[in-house]
Every structure is written in structure tokens, then in C-alpha cells.
Design an enzyme around this catalytic site. Structure first.
Site, PDB file in Angstrom:
ATOM      1  N   GLU C  54       0.819  -1.215   0.000  1.00  0.00           N
ATOM      2  CA  GLU C  54       0.000   0.000   0.000  1.00  0.00           C
ATOM      3  C   GLU C  54       0.847   1.258   0.000  1.00  0.00           C
ATOM      4  O   GLU C  54       0.478   2.266  -0.612  1.00  0.00           O
ATOM      5  CB  GLU C  54      -0.939   0.021   1.201  1.00  0.00           C
ATOM      6  CG  GLU C  54      -2.073  -0.995   1.163  1.00  0.00           C
ATOM      7  CD  GLU C  54      -1.686  -2.335   1.764  1.00  0.00           C
ATOM      8  OE1 GLU C  54      -0.490  -2.506   2.106  1.00  0.00           O
ATOM      9  OE2 GLU C  54      -2.558  -3.209   1.884  1.00  0.00           O
ATOM     10  N   HIS C 123      -9.784  -3.736  12.066  1.00  0.00           N
ATOM     11  CA  HIS C 123     -10.487  -3.941  10.791  1.00  0.00           C
ATOM     12  C   HIS C 123     -11.823  -3.236  10.737  1.00  0.00           C
ATOM     13  O   HIS C 123     -12.616  -3.482   9.828  1.00  0.00           O
ATOM     14  CB  HIS C 123     -10.701  -5.442  10.540  1.00  0.00           C
ATOM     15  CG  HIS C 123      -9.428  -6.176  10.329  1.00  0.00           C
ATOM     16  ND1 HIS C 123      -8.600  -6.511  11.364  1.00  0.00           N
ATOM     17  CD2 HIS C 123      -8.809  -6.590   9.199  1.00  0.00           C
ATOM     18  CE1 HIS C 123      -7.528  -7.129  10.890  1.00  0.00           C
ATOM     19  NE2 HIS C 123      -7.626  -7.183   9.590  1.00  0.00           N
TER      20      HIS C 123
END
Ligand SMILES: Cc1ncc(C[n+]2csc(CCOP(=O)(O)OP(=O)(O)O)c2C)c(N)n1
Ligand SMILES: Cc1ncc(C[n+]2csc(CCOP(=O)(O)OP(=O)(O)O)c2C)c(N)n1
Ligand SMILES: [Mg+2]
Ligand SMILES: [Mg+2]
Lengths: 337, 347, 337, 347
Positions: C54, C123
Site C-alpha cells: 500500500e 479492521h
């Protein structure tokens, strides 16, 4: 009492702590030279120079803290925390929670922050309010040599991760290196009270989460942190000419915020002026507003913050960062309302 | 240290049976979130974890169950955590992707690659505070392109840290063939950091044990980090309910769900040429096909392999399986039969 | 009018835009399968699967945007932005400023966010207020399929970086994959109005920076975004039983904040209740307080936010995230004061 | 393309003279922040930038001046930016570490390693929109351990992007010898990504030109990324005012500033043993010593090297030097002589 420069105070307190606890280690780029005194005294295992790998070495510091060390990991500038953010957001801040409160991360992340010496927008950010948004991180921002040493001691003793932020205009070390480059041809607005001053003979921890009133005032309550405190003090003096009595509160810790002291401080005058060198929106200045409203204190409110990316040009930079001048003019507006 | 194949087999059996129970509980709606099981990785976990002693540390990824179980964490605590109970391993707060045991110096993370930095941190503390102890990092093939993992390899090498990096290579990262997004190959990349690499069949617990034993031995002696590239197969796919696995198992009904919109996309006006679209469609289909193949055991069920090695003493093996079954059954009962079944009970 | 699921609406609008502008590309992990419809239609060059890198691929997207493409880069979950933060903080957000306003970064960063399905604290973060702290980033958070498509269109058309946040309880795609795993044995509190609904026959951009009143109210003004809007709507209905008329404002864009609409909306009732699934401190809820105070609106104020790391356990999670129940009880307290 | 050594020499001269003027202006207090000059890197910049055409892009690091100047950016605009003027290249907002020119597709960043991702992004856009054009990333030896740079190498390789990575290797990252924190060596590490590497004497503009020419040629033809490892020497050190350089130049007076506190540290009570302290002290001293050596030209002033190659036409060389001097003098005058000398004027 002794007198000391801001970064000397940090180093002195840190050396003191390291001398008494072998588990404290210092990690970061160039620490063998940047902290050569510690390096010589404590050796290359305890003062460990890293490659330019902030992502991994801050993560490493989290792991090392979990496994029994007490690392003080240096990320040179707050701006570079972007590279290491995962380690802070998802690991340092969350391990205690995830483990059901059973496993702590006694970590200090030491970073230089702040502007006012023309280093440009990628090298002068403050970001304390941004970091404080993350539950599980403690954020301290000293404004005097005494607090710098005392808060370093507290940060090291804390069993949870602490971001320790050292303003470059105060820190004689960084300022000489990055600000003047030891030239005599440049001048910056260094707050003398913050850069050099008296410190206790023996270091004692300055409690985390405790703000301190630097000046009492009857008409207006200025709340600030870091260099902003000194700007606010100057502004308070200037406001005397306008027959306005302004108090100044030095938060010292951004998170956890000392809401109680803030509330009693602002209740007194009913007017809160926030001076915050971090970005204005969605940060510390907003949280202070929420603290007031949640406590049902109907204050008049103004803020002098950094509204956008910090420009390189010294004039534009001075306009962008909170200055004594803007604090005074915003204070006057607030008094008129 | 001597290899004890029976003990390894036992640990693998416990893990397999435990995770099969987890699958059942998941299907019955007692477990939440993305549940990643390690079925197919048991030989890797067993061969590595068998090396660990008091004071050794483990940094785990999003598939931590087998290693934690084998490391000696109470399976009831583990399962209670999966069920979200306040008396689970992490008080129900961490959950199955965020499992921590300070006592075992074991920490997992759902951030791909994060086990690298954590493990080198564990290893640095070992170097300072517990000479002779080591740290292990477990991660998948997909993690090798995560910057912080590569940085961690560098840190381990320059500081000669006592750490073993274990790459559980099932060739897939969710729906991506790792090879297709990894330049060169993992082994050469790691060797370029000056780190010793052993490549083994990760379904063969003996091979894993031997390689891990040598690597950890070196680490204990201060000879620095190693890397274990262990190939494996994971038929359950990425997470429970994995659509790719569904397609592999129910090709006709499941394929329809995917292909109908895909066919629509083929016929939409703007976009690539028809030939291009057919090619892309072919790529999707062939990936699904390859998944289908990869999601079934070939000769690589690690449990079959170890059973084969031990079948000379059939009776003992049978007994062991029965014991493992019994243990896990009791674990499940114990985990489910407390009053406070917070979450599961709500369903 | 057509009816559509939330993520189908995003995909439909995105496909529409891609069909008309070759410069739009989609990048991210697994996009060949996660966006297989786009992949088949537009090919592997325009829908490009990345490694798990990322940091570099968001940085790549910034560079690609500067050099003429209009990338929609996917970082699966907002939580993983920690790994890519430097690209956002120091590059995407700053290029326009640094270049003296001459060089733009027309980039969309698409991330799934939010909780309520037991995925745990690494998450399920929302982080919109955190991202909004960075000057130069636009942050949008749609709450209905119509806004989801329309805001995607605006995000793509915008010449500056936009973080597009898709709540996982609304996004049928993510919800099926991560939430239920297509089981029928689990149930979550999915806001029906948000997950599926009518969308325009032809996509039109929904303007960035424009909030919308979802419900008028005389006694109390609830300000929210994302799933919180639906919780607030339910709470408003429940409050009717208490003879309280609560209005609901859906911000839709977090930054730039539609302060004007917020102010007129809260002025009407003099009571602002913020419902914010992002972390409470130093974020959106504080900024709304500051907006009120800066405008001199003396509101009563309360907030229902996420105060700490989100626990895995469904019960604890429900207690941690803003729920209809907590909104109602906080509203009642606010009315009593 | 033919190499034009005279033109390369001219660009190097301009850059050197320009940066010498910058040093003077910095010393006089007209320039702020951390000023990093590229004196010693001119051959690398010249040899690479000479390859670039319209539509090619450059991602630069914290030492961007030589490349920008050679790429054709108006030196007055550049200098006005350094002075913080509203009519500078970036309106005085970016400053010397954050320089941008959309027209030249050139962007710099003060974040170590960031030029990697930016350049692969530029290269991806080139692949889509301007086939045949390329992107270049410039960075130092210290950047090789930054995760995003390693990730960017991987992206470039798997997508065969038209990009040249240029590592300006002066062996130092601030006060750190890069070798001491870099496992293996840079060349092997990069090769493991399947990227072609050329290693050259970065002080020799001919060598740089040839290697860059071949690499960029391949990139234009779609043959993928390359990496140029170019060794150089940078006598000005890390930033203007670099204390290490001060020590190299004024060893006696400057050493005292450092050694007095160090000697105090040696005698403080708690801490390492005296032997250890002496060893650490020795390390600091030897690093300073090595800096001192590395901060003077050996045979590696790139300008001397190129001058030597051209001294057969002494007259032309002299003329060229005079012209360059004149140009930069005029640039400085033009930059200083406007009314609105925002910042500088304040001093
Ligand atoms: C930083 C980050 N990016 C993306 C994800 C989403 N994600 C979870 S697992 C996974 C694939 C990992 O593949 P691999 O490392 O091979 O492990 P495996 O699942 O095959 O065991 C991805 C992309 C994540 N959790 N963290
Ligand atoms: C991410 C990040 N970490 C640290 C720094 C501070 N820093 C600036 S330059 C530099 C050293 C870079 O060394 P190298 O890449 O060799 O370049 P050189 O200065 O030698 O040209 C460091 C550590 C930074 N700018 N960015
Ligand atoms: Mg895998
Ligand atoms: Mg260097």
C-alpha cells in the site's frame, strides 16, 4: 536549581533514567552522533543507529517494548510519522486493548515538531491533535526545559506508548542544526523562556495529563501548548495595553486532555481562545470546544491555529502559524462580541 | 534436541480437529469477523513451534490458531475468545485475528507484514534481556511485498538478531497468485539481504522440523537470522466462506453468480474491444480454474503425510487420533457450556 | 429510478465514468476479482491488481494522477491506510500547495470502513475525522446508494485527492464477503435504507461539501454521517414516543465540512447531538462543536461516538459503536438539561 | 542519440556555479530551512537528465537543484523560490526541498524514499498516455532501506514500467555510513527484483551518460526498468552548516565543541564500563575522521574530471566557464533585484 537548554534538559533526564534502568534503550537514525553523549556513555547496544526504515524500526520498538525493553525510539520529525503510522495506529495503540488490558507497550516515540524557521510544509508539522485522535496513545508537548526533562521521565516511566514531541524552536539542538545552521545572519522568533531556563536539581517526573496555568486572567482564557504558550504569554502582555486581562493555560499533555483544569480555567472568564500550532480542523482546537460544550460551559470561543500546509516563505509562514499578532487581534475580536 | 514425530503428529491432529470444530461453529453462526483457518499449515506450525522454549517469542499473522494451540495456550481460552466471551484469552476484545498471550510472548496482527517488525523487536529484546532465546515471525507469501517486512529483514541482518522468518507459501494472497505480483522470487530476494534461506516442503513436518531446528539453533548461538520458505496448500482458501472455494466445490451453482454479471459486462457498450474482453474474461475464468485446482489436497495434506510415516504403528496412531478428538470435543463443550455465552447465545 | 445495492451503485457509477474517460484506472489488491465486472469490461491495464504494497501503490497513484491519469486506488480497509499514510499526508495532500496551486492530484482513494460485524479493532475503524485533519484531503462518506454513486462520480471528477469511504454494513459486496460470509446463521444490524435503494436513472454528481437534511426536527438536531445517519433516523422515530422531535442531518462530506448547513440546522433547535462512528476525541465531533461556538451558536451539545478501540465481542462492540439505544438515551439527557 | 560532452560540461558548470551562489546566499541569511546542495552529484544529474525529452518525468529527493536546473527550469524562478518570493517557481510556498514543475513533469520530496513511488506512478501514466516516454527517480544510498522504495522496485519490475532508478551513492546518510545499516549490498538487492543494474563512477559524466542512455533506451522500447548505482563524493556534507563538515574544515575549534561534553559523558558515574566507553568514544572519533576524509575531493570532483577530458580545447573551455559564470551572476542579480524580495529583504 540549574539552568539548561531545552534539549539538554531532555538529554539530562534521559541519561539519568538510562543510568538507573538498563532496559531503556535509544533507537533511531543517526543517534550515535545526534545523541553522541548517550552513545559514548551507554554504548552502541543501548544507543542504536538505525537505517532509514521508520516503518519497521518503530514496529520493532513496539515489539521490543512488549518483550521487556523500554525503548525511546526517535523518528526525527513528526512529519515522518506518516511512514511509521501503522506501527502507532494498529500496534502501539492497540496491544493493550486487544490483550484485554494484559499486555502493555512501554514505549516512548520521540519526535521533533513544529515550525517557524522556514523548513517547509513537509518538515514543520505539529500533528499532536492528529495523533491524539487515536485511542491508546498518550501525547505530550513540553514548553519549558523543566517540563521537557520532567515529561521525558514520566514518558519513560509510563507503561503505555507516549509520543513525546519536542518543538524545534525550543530545542536548541535541532534549532542549531536545522534552523540557523549556526549562522549569525538569520534570526527566528525563538521564545527565550522556552529554549533555556531553570530545571530542578534532581529530575522528578512531571505528571502526564496535567495542565498548568502560566498566567492568571480575568477577561480571557488562552489555552495552548508548545511554542503557542509563549506566543500566548507575549500576547497577554500586549493585551494589557488594551486593558484586557488574559490568562494562559499550558496543556503540556494533549492526550489525555486535562479537561477538568481546562473547564475551570475557561469558566472563570467565559471566553476561550485556543492557540494551536497543529492544523485547525478536526483536532485539538475542536476537542477543546467539545470539552466546553459537554461541560455545559457557554463560552465565547475563538481559535488561532494553522489552517493549511505551512509555506516555505518566511512571511507566509509567519502568517500561517499562530503569532502573537494574530492572537492579539483574535482576542480583541472575542472581547468585542 | 531430538525430533519426536509422534508428538508433532499429535499437535497437528489437535490443530486440525480444533479448526474443524471452529469451522462448524462459524457455520452455525457462533464466530464473527473474517475467520482465517490454518488448515494445511499444520506441519509448518508444528515443525517450528516444537523448537521453542520458555522465553522464546512468536509474532503471528491473521492465521494464528495452529501456532498458538501448539505453543501450549489453553484451547478453551482460545475458543472462548473466538466466541467473544469475557473470559476468553483476550477478554473477548481481541478476537481471532488479534490474539495475545504475554505469558507465551505471542502476538498476532491482522496487518499483512506486521509480524516482521514485531518479531525483530522481540528478537532485539531477546538479545538484550534473554540471551539464547529467539523470536519467530510467521507470515504468508503475500507479505513479502510489504515494505515493513523487507525493512525488518534488513534490520535482522544488520543486527544479527536471533529471529527466524517463516513464510507459509500457499502461492495465493486472497485471489491473487503471488507470483504474478512478486518480481524475481522470494528466496533470492531474501538471500540478497545476506540472510540464510532454507526452502522446504511445508507439508512435510519432518523437513520443516529439521530446517527450523538448524535455523533456531544458529539463532540461539548468536549466528543471526534465517528464513524458512515453506510451501503448503490451504484448501479452505482465504477466509471461511471464501467465494473462490465455493466455486471450487459447487462449480455450477456458484459460477453462475459470478458469470452472469461478467457476461453482462462483456456486452456493455464502452470499454475494451470484444477481443480484449474475451481475454480478460478468460483470465478470470482461468484464475477460478486454478483456484479450484489449488483448493483441493493434492498429495500434500500434511496430516496424511505424517500419518503415512507413522502408520507402521497403526494402533498407536488410532489411539492418538481418538485422544485428540476427545480432547477437542471436551474443549468445545467446555467452551460452549458456560453460562455467559455472550455472543453465541444471542443468535 | 432504479433500485440498487450500495456497492452496485458505486460500481455502476464508476463503470459509467470509466466508459467515458480512458484516463480513469482502478488499482488495488485483488481488483481483478473484487471488481471482476470492471476487469472484464475495461481490461487488465485499467483494472490493475497490485501486490500488498500500500505504501508504494498509493504513492504510485499520486504520481500517476500528477502525470495525467485519474486513478481510483483501493486500499481495502481504512485501517490499512496506516501503511500508506505518508503518501496521503505528505504527497497527495501537499502537492497542490507546494506547487503554488499549479499542480493538482486528481486521485480517489477508495476504502471500506466501519464496523458492526465483529471484525475487531484493526479492521473496523472509521478514521474519517482523522483523515479530515490533514489540509488538502477531501473526505466523503455516503450513506445511501444514490449518494454512493453520485459521490463516486464527484470524487472522480474532482481535481484534488478525495478519500472515498464505503461503510461495510452498507456495502453489500464487502458485507457478504466479510460480514456474513454468506451464512444464514448470523445477523447484523444492517440499515436497510442504506444498503439498498433507489438511484437516478442516469448518474449525476452529488456535490462534495454539501450536507443534506434527512429529517426535520424542532427539539433536537442530530448530526451524523455514514451508518450513524441510519441509527439516528431510527432514534428519531423512537424519540417520537417521548414527544421529542429530532431532526437528522447527513453530512455526506466530512471535509470540507458544510458548516453553513450545520449551523442553520442546529440553530433551529439549540441542541446538537453528534453521532459519529469514528473515534470521539480530537475528531469530527469536536470540529462540529467548534463550528457551533465559532458561529456564536450557544447550543447544548452531546455526542455518541466510538470512545476506544473496537472490541471483537459483538456485545462489547455494540456498546462501543453508536447505537440507536445510546442515541436515544443521550438525546433524553440532552433534553433534560 | 550522441553524447555531447561540451554540453554536459556546460550543464555541470552551471549547476556548480549556481549552487555556489546558493551557498553564499545561504550564508548571508537569504535562504532558510535545511538547504541540501548537490555539489558532487553534477555528473549523475547531467548524464541522466541529458537523456530526457518532452513528456519524460522526474521524481527527485531533497537534493533536487542540479537536475531541475539541467532539465531547463528557469534558474531565476528557482532562485526566487529559494529566496521565498511569491514569484518563485512554486510561489514561495514549496521552497527548495519541495520543488514542482508540472510543465517539466518534475516533482521533489523531502521524504526519503518517496521518489520511488512517485516515479513508478509517473511511469505508469507514461505507459498509458505517452508510450515511449519514461520516468526517472533520483535518491540517495540511505533511501534503499525505506520500504516504499523497495516496494516501488517490485512494482516497476512486475509491470515492466519505463523507469530508471538512480541511486546517488555518496556512502553517507547524514552521519551514518550506509554500509553499516544496509544488509548485503544495494546492487544485489536490486538485482533480486529482476531489475537490470549498472554500476558506474558517478563522478564520470561519460560513464553515467552511457549507462543512462542504454537504460532509458530500453525503457522507451518497453523493456522495463533499470537501476543505476552511481558512486559520488559530496564535500558539502548533508546540509549547509553540516557540523561534520565544520569539523573536517576546522578540526581544532570544532572538535572541542563536541569532545568536551563527550569527555564528560565518559566520566559520568552509571553507564557502560570504562573500556566500553573508550570504545564508543573511539567509534565517534573514527566516524568523524572518516567524514573528514570523505568531505574533501579525492580524485573525484566530477567537474575536474570532465574539464580534464576537454582541456584539449582550453580556449573553448575557458569561454564556457566564463559564460556560465556570467549567466549565474545575472541570474543572482535578477533574482535579488526585484522589489518584492519578501523574505531576504527582511533580514
Ligand atoms: C496491510 C494490509 N493490507 C491488506 C490486508 C488484507 N489482507 C488480509 S490477508 C491478505 C492476503 C495475505 O496473503 P498471504 O500473506 O499470502 O497470507 P495467506 O492469507 O495466504 O495466509 C490481504 C491482502 C491486510 N490485512 N493488511
Ligand atoms: C522518511 C524520512 N526519514 C528521515 C528523513 C531525514 N533525512 C533527510 S535526508 C536523510 C539522509 C538521506 O541519505 P541519502 O538517501 O543517502 O541521501 P543524501 O542526503 O546522502 O543525498 C535523512 C535521514 C527524511 N527526510 N525522511
Ligand atoms: Mg498466501
Ligand atoms: Mg547519501
Amino acid at each position: 536549581m540549574r539552568n539548561m537548554g531545552f534539549s539538554d534538559a531532555i538529554e539530562d533526564a534521559l541519561a539519568h533514567a538510562m543510568a538507573h534502568d538498563d532496559k531503556i534503550i535509544v533507537l533511531g537514525e543517526d543517534v550515535h552522533m545526534l545523541r553522541s553523549n548517550l552513545f559514548v556513555r551507554f554504548g552502541k547496544e543501548r544507543v542504536r543507529a538505525t537505517p532509514i526504515s521508520e516503518g519497521a524500526f518503530v514496529g520493532l520498538a513496539v515489539g521490543a517494548a512488549m518483550a521487556g525493553l523500554r525503548p525511546v525510539v526517535e523518528v526525527m520529525f513528526a512529519d515522518f510519522l506518516g511512514v511509521a503510522m501503522d506501527a502507532l495506529l494498529n500496534h502501539a495503540a492497540k496491544t493493550n486493548r486487544f490483550s484485554g488490558g494484559r499486555w502493555n507497550v512501554p514505549l516512548v516515540v520521540r519526535v521533533a515538531c513544529g515550525g517557524g524557521y522556514g523548513d517547509g510544509g513537509q518538515h514543520e508539522q505539529s500533528l499532536w491533535g492528529w495523533l491524539a485522535h487515536i485511542p491508546g496513545l498518550t501525547v505530550v508537548v513540553p514548553s519549558t526545559p523543566a517540563d521537557a526533562g520532567g515529561l521525558m521521565l514520566s514518558a519513560i516511566q509510563c507503561d503505555d506508548p507516549v509520543i513525546y514531541m519536542e518543538h524545534k524552536l525550543l530545542s536548541n539542538f535541532w534549532f542549531d542544526l536545522m534552523g540557523t545552521g549556526r549562522r549569525e545572519t538569520v534570526q527566528f522568533d525563538v521564545p527565550a523562556q522556552g529554549a533555556y531556563g531553570s530545571v530542578p536539581q534532581v529530575w522528578h517526573p512531571v505528571p502526564i495529563g496535567r495542565a498548568i496555568i502560566r498566567r492568571d486572567g480575568e477577561d480571557l482564557s488562552i489555552v495552548s501548548v508548545g511554542v503557542g504558550v509563549h506566543r500566548a504569554m507575549e500576547a497577554a502582555v500586549a493585551l494589557e495595553d488594551h486593558r484586557i486581562s488574559a490568562g494562559v493555560l499550558d496543556l503540556r499533555t494533549v492526550s489525555p486532555l486535562d479537561r477538568e483544569t481546562v473547564c475551570s480555567f475557561i469558566s472563570k472568564t467565559g471566553r476561550m481562545l485556543v492557540v494551536d500550532e497543529d492544523y485547525r480542523d478536526f483536532g485539538l482546537s475542536g476537542e477543546l470546544a467539545a470539552s466546553a460544550l459537554e461541560a455545559g460551559i457557554p463560552v465565547r470561543y475563538g481559535r488561532v491555529c494553522t489552517s493549511d500546509t505551512i509555506p516555505y516563505c518566511r512571511d507566509l509562514e509567519d502568517d500561517m502559524l499562530p503569532s502573537t499578532h494574530t492572537i492579539v487581534s483574535t482576542a480583541l475580536e472575542l472581547m468585542e462580541e | 534436541m531430538q525430533m519426536d514425530l509422534w508428538e508433532l503428529c499429535k499437535q497437528m491432529l489437535r490443530s486440525r480437529i480444533f479448526e474443524e470444530a471452529v469451522i462448524q461453529l462459524w457455520e452455525d453462526g457462533f464466530i464473527f469477523g473474517e475467520m482465517h483457518v490454518g488448515i494445511g499449515e499444520e506441519a509448518i506450525a508444528a515443525g517450528v513451534v516444537a523448537q521453542l522454549r520458555d522465553g522464546d517469542a512468536m509474532a503471528l499473522d491473521h492465521r494464528p490458531t495452529p501456532s498458538l494451540l501448539m505453543r501450549g495456550i489453553d484451547p478453551v481460552l482460545l475458543l472462548r475468545e473466538f466466541l467473544g466471551c469475557p473470559d476468553g484469552l483476550c477478554c473477548g476484545i481481541g478476537g481471532h485475528m488479534h490474539l495475545f498471550s504475554q505469558e507465551h510472548l505471542a502476538a498476532s496482527s491482522g496487518i499483512v507484514g506486521a509480524s516482521g517488525p514485531t518479531a525483530v523487536g522481540f528478537a532485539l529484546a531477546a538479545q538484550h534481556l534473554r540471551p539464547g532465546t529467539v523470536a519467530v515471525a510467521f507470515f504468508g507469501d503475500g507479505a513479502i511485498n510489504q515494505g515493513m517486512l523487507m525493512e525488518a529483514l534488513n534490520l535482522a541482518a544488520i543486527w544479527k538478531l536471533p529471529v527466524l522468518f517463516v513464510c507459509k507459501d500457499n502461492e495465493w494472497a486472497i485471489t491473487t497468485l503471488s507470483q504474478s505480483v512478486t518480481a524475481g522470487n522470494i528466496v533470492d530476494r531474501v538471500r540478497a539481504f545476506g540472510i540464510r534461506v532454507a526452502e522446504v516442503n511445508g507439508s512435510d513436518v519432518e523437513a520443516v522440523w529439521k530446517a527450523a531446528n538448524e535455523a533456531i539453533d544458529r539463532a540461539r548461538k548468536g549466528e543471526g537470522p534465517s528464513f524458512l520458505q515453506a510451501h503448503c496448500c490451504r484448501p479452505e482458501g482465504h477466509l471461511l466462506g471464501d467465494p473462490m472455494v465455493q466455486m471450487a466445490h459447487h462449480p455450477i451453482s456458484e459460477m453462475k453468480k459470478t458469470t452472469v454479471p461478467l457476461l453482462k459486462s462483456i456486452t456493455k457498450r464502452e470499454g475494451g474491444s470484444l477481443a480484449e474482453r474475451a481475454r480478460s474474461m478468460g483470465m478470470v475464468a482461468s484464475l477460478i480454474g486454478k483456484t479450484a485446482k489449488d483448493r483441493f489436497w493434492k498429495q500434500d495434506d500434511p496430516l496424511e503425510l505424517v500419518r503415512n510415516k507413522l502408520k507402521f504403528d497403526h494402533a498407536r496412531l488410532k489411539l492418538m487420533e481418538e485422544e485428540a478428538n476427545r480432547e477437542i470435543q471436551q474443549v468445545v463443550q467446555a467452551a460452549l457450556m458456560t453460562d455467559e455465552l455472550g455472543t453465541g447465545g444471542r443468535q
